[in-house]
Design an enzyme around this catalytic site. Structure first.
Site, mmCIF file in Angstrom:
data_model
loop_
_atom_site.group_PDB
_atom_site.id
_atom_site.type_symbol
_atom_site.label_atom_id
_atom_site.label_comp_id
_atom_site.label_asym_id
_atom_site.label_seq_id
_atom_site.Cartn_x
_atom_site.Cartn_y
_atom_site.Cartn_z
ATOM 1 N N HIS A 34 -9.808 2.194 0.288
ATOM 2 C CA HIS A 34 -9.732 1.065 1.224
ATOM 3 C C HIS A 34 -10.855 1.120 2.263
ATOM 4 O O HIS A 34 -10.642 0.786 3.430
ATOM 5 C CB HIS A 34 -8.369 1.052 1.915
ATOM 6 C CG HIS A 34 -7.901 -0.298 2.350
ATOM 7 N ND1 HIS A 34 -8.507 -0.999 3.375
ATOM 8 C CD2 HIS A 34 -6.888 -1.089 1.902
ATOM 9 C CE1 HIS A 34 -7.873 -2.147 3.558
ATOM 10 N NE2 HIS A 34 -6.884 -2.231 2.675
ATOM 11 N N HIS A 37 0.795 -1.230 0.000
ATOM 12 C CA HIS A 37 0.000 0.000 0.000
ATOM 13 C C HIS A 37 0.832 1.287 0.000
ATOM 14 O O HIS A 37 0.497 2.267 0.673
ATOM 15 C CB HIS A 37 -0.957 0.019 1.183
ATOM 16 C CG HIS A 37 -2.067 -0.997 1.104
ATOM 17 N ND1 HIS A 37 -2.546 -1.495 -0.088
ATOM 18 C CD2 HIS A 37 -2.806 -1.582 2.089
ATOM 19 C CE1 HIS A 37 -3.529 -2.360 0.171
ATOM 20 N NE2 HIS A 37 -3.701 -2.419 1.476
ATOM 21 N N GLU A 40 -11.835 -3.570 -3.123
ATOM 22 C CA GLU A 40 -10.872 -2.593 -3.618
ATOM 23 C C GLU A 40 -10.630 -2.815 -5.113
ATOM 24 O O GLU A 40 -9.823 -3.656 -5.502
ATOM 25 C CB GLU A 40 -9.560 -2.718 -2.845
ATOM 26 C CG GLU A 40 -9.692 -2.597 -1.338
ATOM 27 C CD GLU A 40 -8.492 -3.185 -0.631
ATOM 28 O OE1 GLU A 40 -7.374 -2.660 -0.822
ATOM 29 O OE2 GLU A 40 -8.663 -4.185 0.093
#
Length: 326
Positions: free
Chosen positions: A161, A90, A292
């Site tokens: 997210h 991420h 996502e």
């Protein structure tokens, strides 16, 4: 850090902050009264603290990059290994979720954020300009538009997210949701959740959501595959259009997800550990699920996967729509 509210004529409301573009609340009418259907924290300042990416924009590269390494333009780059010391996750510990984004415009139905990410930011090559807009329509659709541009070749994979719970954010788990995912296969992964480059047909197995079924039905079997406790897998979408449909019988809320992204990570909050609190509750494992929409994990290292490279003069653009009915 600032907080903004969007609303529509039908009673839907959402609050967002420019810290990580986090969606803090998303309130939907239901047969049991209004429900806030996203996990979140109390104030914009709380999003500077450690939390499991509640509602934030994830970048420069969402999901995982194996060993934190990739090559671009003949040069190898080593990124932070912030995923158990093994892989990059991420965008790293100072990713886009930790940044204060600029507010380009704001209204009661739409807000546009932008971020300048310089060459070398979190180890990534090339400058990048990211834009993310949230639009809440009177058709009860939350639309997210992503755009990335650069003057120097780089990589990018943006997503949101948010953790959803259509029974209400204060419900202990997501097992009773009826889930359908419009996909026939997932990207095969190793024990570190890094794609092998292959695909797995999901028909008849625990990952099969081609017909609606309860999230909790096969969650243990799915978690046993990679020892994650639940679902944390990238579904290969069939093409632009519907990606998923989720229904909560007790509230009568249905959420339909549509996108032009090639993949969607379905994640059931396996690593939420009961140490983070917000909006009056402490969140336990499995208290929210994520859908996502994104490019494939480790895509820069898998030539057969959709390209995540952004070049000068060609914007990378994707959208996702969450339509709510009740």
């Amino acid at each position: 850090m600032k907080k903004f509210e969007l609303k529509n004529k039908n009673g839907m409301r959402m609050t967002v902050t420019n810290l990580g573009c986090a969606i803090m609340t998303l309130t939907v009418p239901s047969k049991g009264g209004e429900k806030d259907v996203v996990l979140g924290l109390d104030t914009p300042e709380d999003y500077t603290k450690k939390h499991p990416f509640f509602g934030v924009a994830v970048g420069r590269f969402a999901n995982r990059i194996g060993d934190g390494k990739f090559s671009l333009g003949g040069k190898e780059y080593q990124l932070e290994k912030n995923d158990g010391g093994a892989h990059h996750l991420h965008g790293g510990s100072d990713g886009f979720d930790k940044k204060e984004w600029n507010v380009d415009s704001s209204a009661t139905d739409k807000i546009v954020f932008s971020l300048q990410s310089p060459d070398g930011d979190s180890g990534y090559p090339g400058d990048l300009t990211a834009k993310i807009s949230y639009t809440l329509t009177d058709a009860n659709v939350l639309r997210i538009d992503y755009e990335a541009t650069t003057e120097t070749e780089t990589i990018c994979n943006l997503t949101n997210h948010s953790y959803f719970n259509l029974f209400g954010h204060d419900t202990k788990d997501v097992f009773a949701h009826e889930m359908q995912i419009f996909s026939d296969k997932i990207t095969e992964v190793d024990g570190g959740l890094i794609p092998t480059g292959g695909f797995v047909d999901i028909a008849g197995g625990p990952f099969d959501f081609t017909s609606p079924k309860l999230i909790g039905k096969d969650i243990k079997a799915a978690g046993d595959v990679n020892k994650t406790g639940g679902y944390d897998h990238n579904y290969v979408l069939r093409g632009e259009g519907k990606a998923a449909s989720v229904y909560a019988p007790a509230t009568g809320i249905r959420m339909t997800v549509s996108s032009d992204s090639p993949g969607m990570q379905f994640y059931t909050g396996n690593f939420i550990d009961g140490t983070v609190s917000g909006k009056g509750v402490t969140y336990p494992q499995f208290s929210g699920f994520c859908l996502e929409t994104q490019l494939f994990p480790d895509g820069i290292n898998k030539p057969s996967f959709p390209s995540c490279v952004v070049k000068k003069g060609t914007a990378q653009k994707f959208y996702t729509e969450f339509k709510f009915e009740w």
